[in-house]
Design an enzyme around this catalytic site. Structure first.
Site, PDB file in Angstrom:
ATOM      1  N   GLU A   1      45.743  54.186  27.975  1.00 18.30           N
ATOM      2  CA  GLU A   1      46.300  52.849  27.767  1.00 18.30           C
ATOM      3  C   GLU A   1      46.352  52.501  26.279  1.00 18.30           C
ATOM      4  O   GLU A   1      45.318  52.418  25.604  1.00 18.30           O
ATOM      5  CB  GLU A   1      45.460  51.822  28.523  1.00 18.30           C
ATOM      6  CG  GLU A   1      45.590  51.976  30.027  1.00 18.30           C
ATOM      7  CD  GLU A   1      44.563  51.210  30.816  1.00 18.30           C
ATOM      8  OE1 GLU A   1      44.789  51.011  32.029  1.00 18.30           O
ATOM      9  OE2 GLU A   1      43.527  50.813  30.246  1.00 18.30           O
TER      10      GLU A   1
ATOM     11  N   THR B   1      39.078  55.192  37.591  1.00 13.53           N
ATOM     12  CA  THR B   1      40.347  55.001  38.340  1.00 13.53           C
ATOM     13  C   THR B   1      41.202  56.224  38.108  1.00 13.53           C
ATOM     14  O   THR B   1      42.391  56.157  37.962  1.00 13.53           O
ATOM     15  CB  THR B   1      40.939  53.688  37.872  1.00 13.53           C
ATOM     16  OG1 THR B   1      40.118  52.660  38.296  1.00 13.53           O
ATOM     17  CG2 THR B   1      42.353  53.416  38.115  1.00 13.53           C
TER      18      THR B   1
ATOM     19  N   ASN C   1      44.628  45.745  29.554  1.00  8.01           N
ATOM     20  CA  ASN C   1      43.467  45.456  30.395  1.00  8.01           C
ATOM     21  C   ASN C   1      43.246  43.965  30.588  1.00  8.01           C
ATOM     22  O   ASN C   1      42.694  43.539  31.598  1.00  8.01           O
ATOM     23  CB  ASN C   1      42.225  46.136  29.826  1.00  8.01           C
ATOM     24  CG  ASN C   1      42.211  47.616  30.173  1.00  8.01           C
ATOM     25  OD1 ASN C   1      41.892  47.999  31.283  1.00  8.01           O
ATOM     26  ND2 ASN C   1      42.610  48.442  29.229  1.00  8.01           N
TER      27      ASN C   1
ATOM     28  N   THR D   1      48.997  54.297  38.343  1.00  7.05           N
ATOM     29  CA  THR D   1      48.717  52.855  38.282  1.00  7.05           C
ATOM     30  C   THR D   1      49.202  52.355  36.917  1.00  7.05           C
ATOM     31  O   THR D   1      50.365  52.029  36.774  1.00  7.05           O
ATOM     32  CB  THR D   1      47.227  52.545  38.524  1.00  7.05           C
ATOM     33  OG1 THR D   1      46.421  53.359  37.681  1.00  7.05           O
ATOM     34  CG2 THR D   1      46.862  52.785  39.975  1.00  7.05           C
TER      35      THR D   1
ATOM     36  N   LYS E   1      46.146  61.327  37.886  1.00  7.52           N
ATOM     37  CA  LYS E   1      46.477  60.002  37.406  1.00  7.52           C
ATOM     38  C   LYS E   1      45.260  59.423  36.705  1.00  7.52           C
ATOM     39  O   LYS E   1      44.113  59.776  37.008  1.00  7.52           O
ATOM     40  CB  LYS E   1      46.942  59.077  38.529  1.00  7.52           C
ATOM     41  CG  LYS E   1      45.927  58.725  39.598  1.00  7.52           C
ATOM     42  CD  LYS E   1      44.915  57.664  39.278  1.00  7.52           C
ATOM     43  CE  LYS E   1      45.567  56.390  38.781  1.00  7.52           C
ATOM     44  NZ  LYS E   1      44.508  55.379  38.427  1.00  7.52           N
TER      45      LYS E   1
ATOM     46  N   SER F   1      47.711  40.952  36.602  1.00 10.11           N
ATOM     47  CA  SER F   1      48.858  40.031  36.621  1.00 10.11           C
ATOM     48  C   SER F   1      50.048  40.645  37.330  1.00 10.11           C
ATOM     49  O   SER F   1      50.181  41.851  37.380  1.00 10.11           O
ATOM     50  CB  SER F   1      49.250  39.665  35.191  1.00 10.11           C
ATOM     51  OG  SER F   1      48.180  39.043  34.541  1.00 10.11           O
TER      52      SER F   1
END
Length: 408
Positions: free
Chosen positions: A279, A193, A403, A156, A182, A408
């Site tokens: 991230e 996630t 985040n 993702t 992942k 978007s």
């Protein structure tokens, strides 16, 4: 920006006999993206799983738990990205069940022999019609050496695929272990996630496989954190096809320890790769707590430090504002902690001894370590002989940007 994340060349990624993988573009969230993965498992394969403890656990997690409790022979896994199918109520459960029914029909199986997985945005309906329409494409593309493609297809916000693969000789048999995972944000698995799939052609007894899966999760995916958030969809699966000819039914088997360690090491590597690709991460941090009274308090301290936004932002800035670490140790929840017994190291530098700044500590020494891409924080509590390690990363501007713009 991933921190020293090694991606093995495809020549070093070994197919696992008894497992075939197909990939498709279902358009779950975005067009022209491989977002659907199907694992087909040979007859006789045993499967065990550990799942999130989040009370809002996603519909596919609930269906997986139900199917595994029914103890059928699991013959296929189906994974979609782009939509978590979490917070979707009865319609979400129906979508997961319909997915299982559709794949079972195509493969000539019972729907309880299918395990579904989803990852992506929470609180949005799963476009199940698009998913089901792409299943034939995934099945048609199935092949044994599709692990590398699958590692990409389950991503993702990941920037790089996470994959491990190795072979070993056990009992005169060649045993293969290959796995993918992942995850990059919303990471503090509390599992049982994040998604992780580990396959081996070793044969493992059903009760033993369940115990091993729980223990391996605790040594790997339950020892990482990016932001302290436990996802609604965290799942870790081990598939044992038995096709190598090596069969282990008991922890007393002479080959058990070697196989367990190999599987656990592969899972731990996958878990660390999630942190390396977190991230916005620029630093990979190892938090080692030793001299604890028990595992619970060692992990309380490790996670207090690893999840502190103040600690994580200081590491991003390479600012040796290390009092933030002492503060995190102090609020970790050990009511009778004697701070005068606590020692703290940053890399090879003794920062605090007996609960206060070490007399020889120089800030330039701390800053030298803080500038490194990989940093170890070692904390000795002076209370016992238990040690635990947790892996984490820094917090950067990019984490906030990713985040803030996630949908978007």
């Amino acid at each position: 920006m991933a921190v020293n994340l090694y991606i093995p060349p495809e020549s070093e990624i070994h197919a696992v006999p008894g497992i075939e993988i197909g990939i498709a573009e279902a358009g779950i969230r975005k067009a022209d993206r491989k977002d659907l993965t199907v694992f087909q498992l040979a007859p006789g394969t045993l499967v065990a799983g550990v799942f999130t403890q989040n009370r809002f656990r996603a519909a596919p997690v609930q269906v997986c738990e139900s199917h595994l409790m029914a103890e059928p022979e699991i013959r296929a896994l189906v994974v979609n990205t782009g939509n978590a199918n979490a917070g979707t109520g009865d319609s979400g459960l129906q979508a997961s069940q319909d997915t299982c029914k559709a794949l079972a029909s195509l493969l000539g199986l019972n729907s309880q022999q299918i395990l579904p997985f989803s990852t992506g945005v929470i609180l949005e309906p799963l476009p199940v019609d698009r998913l089901i329409a792409a299943l034939p494409q995934a099945i048609a593309s199935s092949k044994a050496d599709n692990w590398f493609e699958a590692a990409h297809a389950i991503m993702t916000t990941d920037t790089l695929p996470k994959i491990v693969s190795r072979r070993m000789e056990l009992g005169g048999k060649t045993v293969t272990i290959t796995g993918i995972s992942k995850g990059a944000g919303m990471i503090r698995p509390n599992m049982a996630t994040m998604l992780g799939y580990l396959g081996t052609d070793a044969g493992i007894g059903p009760a033993l496989l369940k115990d091993m899966t729980r223990a391996i999760a605790n040594r790997s995916f339950n020892r990482i954190t990016v932001d302290g958030d436990t996802s609604t969809n965290d799942s870790f699966i081990i598939m044992a096809t038995g096709q190598s000819g090596l069969n282990i039914d008991s922890s007393k088997d002479p080959h058990f320890a070697a196989l367990f360690d190999a599987l656990a090491d592969a899972a731990a590597e996958l878990a660390r790769k999630i942190v390396r690709d977190a991230e916005g991460a620029t630093k990979f941090m190892t938090i080692q707590v030793e001299q604890a009274k028990d595992t619970d308090e060692a992990l309380k301290v490790a996670y207090a430090v690893a999840q502190s936004p103040l600690v994580k932002t200081a590491f991003y800035a390479s600012d040796p504002n290390l009092g933030r670490i002492l503060a995190a140790i102090g609020y970790a929840g050990i009511a009778d902690l004697e701070v005068s017994s606590v020692n703290l190291w940053l890399g090879d530098v003794l920062v605090a001894s007996n609960g206060q700044r070490h007399p020889q500590y120089q800030e330039e020494d701390g800053q030298r370590v803080m500038k490194e891409a990989e940093i170890t924080v070692r904390i000795a509590l002076g209370r016992g002989d238990v040690a635990e390690t947790v892996y984490t990363c820094d917090f950067s501007h990019e984490y906030v940007s990713i985040n803030a713009d996630y949908r978007s």
